[in-house]
Scaffold this motif. Structure first.
Motif, PDB file in Angstrom:
ATOM      1  N   ALA A 144      45.833 125.686 -20.500  1.00  0.00           N
ATOM      2  CA  ALA A 144      47.066 125.139 -19.913  1.00  0.00           C
ATOM      3  C   ALA A 144      46.729 124.044 -18.912  1.00  0.00           C
ATOM      4  O   ALA A 144      47.424 123.023 -18.814  1.00  0.00           O
ATOM      5  CB  ALA A 144      47.856 126.257 -19.235  1.00  0.00           C
ATOM      6  N   ARG A 167      50.928 105.033 -22.971  1.00  0.00           N
ATOM      7  CA  ARG A 167      51.530 106.272 -22.468  1.00  0.00           C
ATOM      8  C   ARG A 167      53.042 106.056 -22.453  1.00  0.00           C
ATOM      9  O   ARG A 167      53.602 105.553 -21.473  1.00  0.00           O
ATOM     10  CB  ARG A 167      51.007 106.585 -21.070  1.00  0.00           C
ATOM     11  CG  ARG A 167      51.502 107.892 -20.517  1.00  0.00           C
ATOM     12  CD  ARG A 167      50.729 108.313 -19.258  1.00  0.00           C
ATOM     13  NE  ARG A 167      51.341 109.492 -18.694  1.00  0.00           N
ATOM     14  CZ  ARG A 167      51.993 109.517 -17.524  1.00  0.00           C
ATOM     15  NH1 ARG A 167      52.058 108.456 -16.760  1.00  0.00           N
ATOM     16  NH2 ARG A 167      52.560 110.620 -17.107  1.00  0.00           N
ATOM     17  N   SER A 190      48.578 115.193 -18.917  1.00  0.00           N
ATOM     18  CA  SER A 190      49.912 114.608 -18.767  1.00  0.00           C
ATOM     19  C   SER A 190      49.973 113.669 -17.558  1.00  0.00           C
ATOM     20  O   SER A 190      51.046 113.182 -17.209  1.00  0.00           O
ATOM     21  CB  SER A 190      50.967 115.713 -18.645  1.00  0.00           C
ATOM     22  OG  SER A 190      50.775 116.426 -17.448  1.00  0.00           O
ATOM     23  N   HIS A 191      48.833 113.436 -16.914  1.00  0.00           N
ATOM     24  CA  HIS A 191      48.789 112.522 -15.767  1.00  0.00           C
ATOM     25  C   HIS A 191      48.008 111.256 -16.121  1.00  0.00           C
ATOM     26  O   HIS A 191      46.863 111.328 -16.572  1.00  0.00           O
ATOM     27  CB  HIS A 191      48.132 113.207 -14.564  1.00  0.00           C
ATOM     28  CG  HIS A 191      49.023 114.238 -13.929  1.00  0.00           C
ATOM     29  ND1 HIS A 191      49.168 115.504 -14.432  1.00  0.00           N
ATOM     30  CD2 HIS A 191      49.833 114.172 -12.846  1.00  0.00           C
ATOM     31  CE1 HIS A 191      50.034 116.172 -13.684  1.00  0.00           C
ATOM     32  NE2 HIS A 191      50.450 115.394 -12.714  1.00  0.00           N
ATOM     33  N   GLU A 207      56.564 101.785  -4.966  1.00  0.00           N
ATOM     34  CA  GLU A 207      55.369 102.175  -5.736  1.00  0.00           C
ATOM     35  C   GLU A 207      54.954 103.600  -5.398  1.00  0.00           C
ATOM     36  O   GLU A 207      54.518 104.360  -6.267  1.00  0.00           O
ATOM     37  CB  GLU A 207      54.202 101.212  -5.473  1.00  0.00           C
ATOM     38  CG  GLU A 207      54.395  99.824  -6.044  1.00  0.00           C
ATOM     39  CD  GLU A 207      54.810  99.820  -7.506  1.00  0.00           C
ATOM     40  OE1 GLU A 207      54.221 100.562  -8.311  1.00  0.00           O
ATOM     41  OE2 GLU A 207      55.756  99.079  -7.851  1.00  0.00           O
ATOM     42  N   GLY A 209      46.221 120.788 -20.590  1.00  0.00           N
ATOM     43  CA  GLY A 209      47.514 120.161 -20.910  1.00  0.00           C
ATOM     44  C   GLY A 209      48.127 119.499 -19.682  1.00  0.00           C
ATOM     45  O   GLY A 209      48.664 118.380 -19.762  1.00  0.00           O
ATOM     46  N   GLN A 210      48.040 120.171 -18.535  1.00  0.00           N
ATOM     47  CA  GLN A 210      48.583 119.590 -17.291  1.00  0.00           C
ATOM     48  C   GLN A 210      47.834 118.304 -16.931  1.00  0.00           C
ATOM     49  O   GLN A 210      48.442 117.289 -16.613  1.00  0.00           O
ATOM     50  CB  GLN A 210      48.442 120.595 -16.130  1.00  0.00           C
ATOM     51  CG  GLN A 210      49.374 121.795 -16.213  1.00  0.00           C
ATOM     52  CD  GLN A 210      50.805 121.450 -15.819  1.00  0.00           C
ATOM     53  OE1 GLN A 210      51.095 120.359 -15.332  1.00  0.00           O
ATOM     54  NE2 GLN A 210      51.726 122.382 -16.051  1.00  0.00           N
ATOM     55  N   ALA A 233      55.852 105.820 -19.404  1.00  0.00           N
ATOM     56  CA  ALA A 233      55.237 105.641 -18.077  1.00  0.00           C
ATOM     57  C   ALA A 233      55.968 104.532 -17.323  1.00  0.00           C
ATOM     58  O   ALA A 233      56.311 103.505 -17.907  1.00  0.00           O
ATOM     59  CB  ALA A 233      53.764 105.295 -18.231  1.00  0.00           C
ATOM     60  N   VAL A 234      56.208 104.746 -16.024  1.00  0.00           N
ATOM     61  CA  VAL A 234      56.864 103.697 -15.232  1.00  0.00           C
ATOM     62  C   VAL A 234      55.854 102.947 -14.357  1.00  0.00           C
ATOM     63  O   VAL A 234      56.216 102.049 -13.618  1.00  0.00           O
ATOM     64  CB  VAL A 234      57.991 104.268 -14.340  1.00  0.00           C
ATOM     65  CG1 VAL A 234      59.074 104.884 -15.189  1.00  0.00           C
ATOM     66  CG2 VAL A 234      57.450 105.260 -13.324  1.00  0.00           C
ATOM     67  N   GLN A 235      54.616 103.363 -14.427  1.00  0.00           N
ATOM     68  CA  GLN A 235      53.548 102.635 -13.735  1.00  0.00           C
ATOM     69  C   GLN A 235      52.377 102.481 -14.692  1.00  0.00           C
ATOM     70  O   GLN A 235      52.246 103.238 -15.651  1.00  0.00           O
ATOM     71  CB  GLN A 235      53.046 103.424 -12.522  1.00  0.00           C
ATOM     72  CG  GLN A 235      53.784 103.135 -11.230  1.00  0.00           C
ATOM     73  CD  GLN A 235      53.105 103.765 -10.049  1.00  0.00           C
ATOM     74  OE1 GLN A 235      52.570 104.870 -10.142  1.00  0.00           O
ATOM     75  NE2 GLN A 235      53.123 103.082  -8.920  1.00  0.00           N
ATOM     76  N   ALA A 247      47.438 102.185  -8.986  1.00  0.00           N
ATOM     77  CA  ALA A 247      48.626 102.312  -9.841  1.00  0.00           C
ATOM     78  C   ALA A 247      49.621 101.248  -9.401  1.00  0.00           C
ATOM     79  O   ALA A 247      49.877 101.098  -8.203  1.00  0.00           O
ATOM     80  CB  ALA A 247      49.232 103.703  -9.695  1.00  0.00           C
ATOM     81  N   THR A 248      50.145 100.498 -10.384  1.00  0.00           N
ATOM     82  CA  THR A 248      51.134  99.458 -10.056  1.00  0.00           C
ATOM     83  C   THR A 248      52.316  99.600 -10.993  1.00  0.00           C
ATOM     84  O   THR A 248      52.190 100.205 -12.059  1.00  0.00           O
ATOM     85  CB  THR A 248      50.568  98.041 -10.275  1.00  0.00           C
ATOM     86  OG1 THR A 248      50.449  97.813 -11.687  1.00  0.00           O
ATOM     87  CG2 THR A 248      49.194  97.876  -9.636  1.00  0.00           C
ATOM     88  N   ARG A 249      53.441  99.012 -10.617  1.00  0.00           N
ATOM     89  CA  ARG A 249      54.556  99.009 -11.567  1.00  0.00           C
ATOM     90  C   ARG A 249      54.121  98.200 -12.787  1.00  0.00           C
ATOM     91  O   ARG A 249      53.307  97.266 -12.664  1.00  0.00           O
ATOM     92  CB  ARG A 249      55.835  98.489 -10.932  1.00  0.00           C
ATOM     93  CG  ARG A 249      55.773  97.125 -10.292  1.00  0.00           C
ATOM     94  CD  ARG A 249      57.042  96.867  -9.464  1.00  0.00           C
ATOM     95  NE  ARG A 249      56.992  95.595  -8.748  1.00  0.00           N
ATOM     96  CZ  ARG A 249      56.407  95.411  -7.572  1.00  0.00           C
ATOM     97  NH1 ARG A 249      55.792  96.427  -6.963  1.00  0.00           N
ATOM     98  NH2 ARG A 249      56.431  94.232  -6.985  1.00  0.00           N
ATOM     99  N   ASP A 281      48.390 102.888 -14.713  1.00  0.00           N
ATOM    100  CA  ASP A 281      47.244 103.415 -13.973  1.00  0.00           C
ATOM    101  C   ASP A 281      46.026 102.608 -14.384  1.00  0.00           C
ATOM    102  O   ASP A 281      45.566 102.691 -15.521  1.00  0.00           O
ATOM    103  CB  ASP A 281      47.067 104.908 -14.274  1.00  0.00           C
ATOM    104  CG  ASP A 281      48.189 105.710 -13.645  1.00  0.00           C
ATOM    105  OD1 ASP A 281      48.272 105.716 -12.410  1.00  0.00           O
ATOM    106  OD2 ASP A 281      49.001 106.297 -14.384  1.00  0.00           O
ATOM    107  N   ASN A 298      56.380 108.972 -12.107  1.00  0.00           N
ATOM    108  CA  ASN A 298      55.396 108.811 -13.187  1.00  0.00           C
ATOM    109  C   ASN A 298      54.606 110.098 -13.438  1.00  0.00           C
ATOM    110  O   ASN A 298      53.566 110.069 -14.070  1.00  0.00           O
ATOM    111  CB  ASN A 298      54.439 107.657 -12.845  1.00  0.00           C
ATOM    112  CG  ASN A 298      53.834 107.024 -14.083  1.00  0.00           C
ATOM    113  OD1 ASN A 298      54.487 106.939 -15.124  1.00  0.00           O
ATOM    114  ND2 ASN A 298      52.574 106.608 -13.985  1.00  0.00           N
TER     115      ASN A 298
END
Lengths: 425, 444
Positions: free
Chosen positions: B141, B249, B148-149, A136, B144-145, B252-254, B321-323, B256, A144
């Protein structure tokens, strides 16, 4: 002439009979003590197929030992009002506790218990849970987030695939999956030993008392047969310009440049770092003026990764302003870089960079936690615990010629590798 | 192995008390003399709430503050940065919810020469078109950054629903793209002229300096500042309607996850008890939710639960945050633990109190951290001895008070919940995500 600050940190050092090194900085102005443990083991010690293991192991150090139940380490820290954490880098694994002076003995006892008896407690359940937690952490910090794989690519561009620095401390998911309890036992026996450890205390503790306590708790940890780390051969600067382009869903086009340089303990490393400060460390530095103030880059940053086995690495990164291509930015940056190498720093630029290093260094050393870490790091990396007391003298002794010479030997544009992130359509 | 040592109670400690004085300009000076701290931090806190920004110019306060160090009338362009950096010092400006803060860090040896430069950038910045334009592009900018989170998207969505739609604080301090893109140097200069002044300003200085020196430096630098700004109070904030949603999203691999509630400020009598409760539930490494989700289930790298005070009211945030595949199970676990089916035990409460009271002295061992805390008191218009008062109050919080404070503000039914994730991977349905079907319930 502006006066420079001269701050001296009193320091006592000693080596115990079992090989453990102890450094103590007494600070009468603070209520707490920082306890820092620097183990000479990091991701550069990992075997092929076991990347990420040093870091996974660091997590297991909080899973209990013979006299401390799983999770109790943190409960005890909380009860005394301390804070603790750990980090795993390429070259080291670092643990710290910052505690009220009345609890320093307890912190040392906790460290002694896990250094002596970790294997009595660690089991498959701990390993499996912490493996999931680390995965994780990897997702959260790398997988991520935009540019999260940048350093993986940069290291692969900068080092051969079998080099100890060719992979990141976080490792790969597949290798994390493959880690076994047997690996844990072998790793602990190989690296977690008193002669591979530096304990640094900084804060409200007299040197004699500090040494007595460290000796009382950690002096009785059994010695192990000496098993020095293999030497890693120094690689020369890169010669064939290697490049990689990543097209990804990122918010801005960004370029990363790397250079192989001598290790952080090399006598020439200070000169390279101050040169980086001249070109990128402040509002008046050359790249900030030539790229940011001219609306080519949104930001620019250059730094040394601080590696110590054979080589270190310089990374320069810049984000493109909307409408500027990575090619344009790289060309402008290379041109300014070359000009700076050819001209060398001016006396004014060097003086300014030295003063900003004073500010940065004194700020870093203001807290006992980072001061204890500095002391341990300097002893491990430079074999000089007292470096904290002459670092700024060394910086101020650098001449424009020495700085120019170091940069022109190691940081010429043709010695770089380039990674480009381009926004996907 | 040696026996486990006992510990004695740490020595009693109080947050340092500053020496106070007032400059001819009316600026209050809070000086913290900290022996051994050779880098001095100075912070000038100017009363300037974001609510003064006109809607079409949101972000102007932040842009103005960021431009202060780009040059002054007396030191145009880079000559200002050169002057500061030649002293081995650094200076920056930043706009917060209710104040603008200008910060200087300098070694003790050059502080006396650097403080006039802090004054100069605050009182007479150039705010040239080139600089405002460049920093405007930089802010665009940055937006934009940030966007992206995943965690940023989740916390922004929460803020929008937890506060009333009329509140400026539902949007980022730096402004959103549409209003930022419209800003110009003319407006920035006008904003500075109308709103920067010594009225209600506080200058915090922390480091190894004698008070006489500090007073002389401060008077010489900021004693003559005059400005006809008028007093402005931050607009009150009201609770919003709340919301529960999944924000897609792609890639995304997690997931949030963010849970939120409208909260309280530090003047509220429940503040200390709420802090104890938050520490037990999710605000520390050993907290109930972190222990369950991280140490028992391996679902996450960590959980945080925090009460963030405004001048009036506040927000309470829980994030993790989790998978993706365990995200809905994690939400269910969190909801279960938020219900406080098990009352706080005396041990949990004493542990949380010990942690907060005993760790406080260790957190404030540098000039930078003392100045930062003092600036936060100044920005919150809190009493100068607030930290010590708060630590005293903490000592007396009971388990029942902690339970009452928490349940009066935080319940599963009243939680706004945002999950930023690849929506298709979550497998949300009426069975797996029942919370999505139920609107946020107002607190009784």
């Amino acid at each position: 002439m502006l006066k420079c600050v001269k701050q001296t940190f009193p320091l006592s050092t000693s080596t115990l009979a079992n090989g453990l090194r102890v450094a103590i900085n007494h600070d009468p102005w603070v209520p707490g003590v920082a306890v820092n443990l620097w183990y000479d083991v990091g991701s550069s010690d990992e075997q092929r197929g076991r990347t990420g293991f040093a870091h996974l192991f660091e997590h297991l150090m909080f899973s209990g030992s013979a006299n401390v139940a799983n999770g109790e380490f943190d409960t005890i820290m909380q009860q005394v009002g301390g804070h603790s954490n750990a980090s795993t880098n390429f070259d080291c694994t670092n643990y710290y506790e910052v505690v009220p002076a009345s609890a320093v003995e307890l912190a040392l006892w906790l460290e002694a218990d896990r250094l002596s008896t970790l294997l009595e407690r660690v089991d498959q359940t701990n390993l499996d849970t912490q493996r999931d937690v680390v995965k994780e952490e990897k997702r959260q910090s790398h997988d991520n987030v935009p540019y999260g794989d940048a350093f993986e690519h940069l290291l692969a561009l900068t080092f051969p695939a079998d080099h100890p620095y060719a992979h990141l401390p976080i490792g790969s998911m597949a290798d994390l999956d493959d880690a076994t309890l047997d690996d844990v036992h072998q790793f602990f026996r190989r690296y977690y030993r008193p002669d591979n450890l530096i304990v640094s205390l900084a804060g409200a503790i007299e040197p004699d008392r500090g040494l007595e306590l460290v000796n009382h708790y950690l002096g009785e940890v059994a010695m192990a047969p000496t098993n020095p780390r293999p030497t890693v051969a120094a690689l020369p600067a890169m010669t064939a310009l290697s490049r990689q382009e990543v097209v990804a869903s990122v918010p801005q086009d960004v370029i990363y440049l790397t250079w192989r340089i001598p290790p952080i303990s090399d006598p020439g490393n200070d000169a390279l770092n101050i040169w980086l400060s001249v070109i990128s460390g402040s509002m008046t530095s050359r790249l900030t003026e030539g790229l940011v103030r001219t609306n080519l880059a949104d930001s620019v940053d250059c730094y040394d990764l601080g590696l110590n086995r054979g080589n270190s690495v310089v990374v320069a990164t810049a984000a493109c302003v909307e409408g500027v291509s990575p090619e344009q930015l790289e060309e402008a940056m290379s041109s300014l870089w070359e000009q700076a190498i050819n001209q060398g720093p001016t006396a004014v630029e060097l003086d300014r960079a030295k003063r900003l290093e004073d500010l940065q260094y004194l700020s870093d050393c203001a807290s006992t936690r980072s001061r204890a870490e500095h002391i341990g790091a300097a002893w491990a990396l430079f074999n000089d615990a007292d470096e904290i007391n002459h670092h700024l003298d060394d910086i101020h002794a650098l001449t424009t010629d020495a700085v120019a010479q170091a940069a022109s030997q190691w940081l010429r544009p043709e010695q770089r590798a380039v990674l480009t992130y381009r926004r996907s359509a | 192995m040696r026996p486990r040592p006992d510990i004695t109670a740490p020595l009693s400690w109080q947050f340092p008390t500053p020496q106070q004085s007032t400059l001819s300009s009316g600026i209050e000076v809070w000086h913290y003399r900290l022996p051994g701290q050779y880098v001095v931090t100075a912070r000038l806190i100017i009363e300037l709430p974001l609510s003064v920004e006109q809607p079409q110019l949101e972000g102007i306060s932040s842009l103005t503050a960021r431009c202060l160090a780009e040059g002054t009338i007396d030191h145009p362009g880079l000559s200002f940065a050169s002057a500061i950096e030649n002293l081995g010092a650094q200076a920056t400006g930043a706009a917060g919810n209710s104040t603008v803060q200008v910060t200087l860090e300098a070694p003790v040896t050059s502080f006396g020469q650097a403080l006039p430069l802090l004054a100069e950038m605050t009182m007479s910045p150039a705010l040239a078109d080139d600089d405002t334009d460049r920093l405007k592009v930089s802010r665009l900018a940055e937006i934009g950054q940030q966007e992206s989170h995943g965690p940023y998207l989740a916390s922004t969505a929460l803020r929008q629903c937890l506060l009333g739609a009329d509140s400026r604080l539902t949007r980022p301090a730096g402004g959103l793209s549409a209003s930022v893109a419209a800003l110009s140097g003319t407006e920035v200069r006008d904003f500075h002229q109308r709103h920067y002044g010594p009225r209600d300003a506080i200058l915090v200085i922390a480091g190894d300096l004698e008070h006489d020196q500090v007073e002389a430096y401060a008077q010489a630098s900021l004693g003559s500042w005059k400005s006809a700004t008028s007093a402005i109070s931050p607009a009150p904030v009201r609770p919003g309607p709340g919301r529960r949603a999944i924000i897609d999203r792609p890639g995304a691999v997690q997931a949030d996850l963010a849970f939120g509630w409208f909260g309280i400020d530090q003047a509220d009598r429940r503040w200390a008890a709420l802090q104890v409760a938050c520490t037990i539930v999710g605000g520390s490494f050993t907290s109930r939710i972190n222990h369950r989700l991280r140490e028992e289930l391996g679902y996450t790298y960590g959980v945080s639960l925090e009460a963030m005070p405004f001048r009036q009211g506040g927000l309470i945030y829980l994030t993790a945050a989790t998978r993706t595949e365990v995200a809905l199970a994690a939400v269910a676990e969190i909801m279960d633990l938020l219900a406080l089916k098990q009352a706080f035990t005396a041990d949990e409460v004493s542990q949380a109190i010990n942690y907060m009271r005993r760790s406080a002295p260790l957190l404030f061992d540098t000039a930078e951290s003392v100045a930062g805390q003092a600036a936060s008191l100044a920005a919150g218009r809190l009493p100068i001895d607030q930290v010590s008062r708060y630590l005293e109050e903490l000592a007396n919080v009971s388990a029942a008070q902690a339970m009452d404070a928490f349940t009066s503000l935080v319940t599963p039914a009243s939680a706004s919940i945002i999950a930023v994730a690849e929506a298709g991977g979550l497998g949300a349905s009426e069975t797996t995500a029942p919370w999505l079907q139920v609107p946020v319930a107002p607190l009784a």
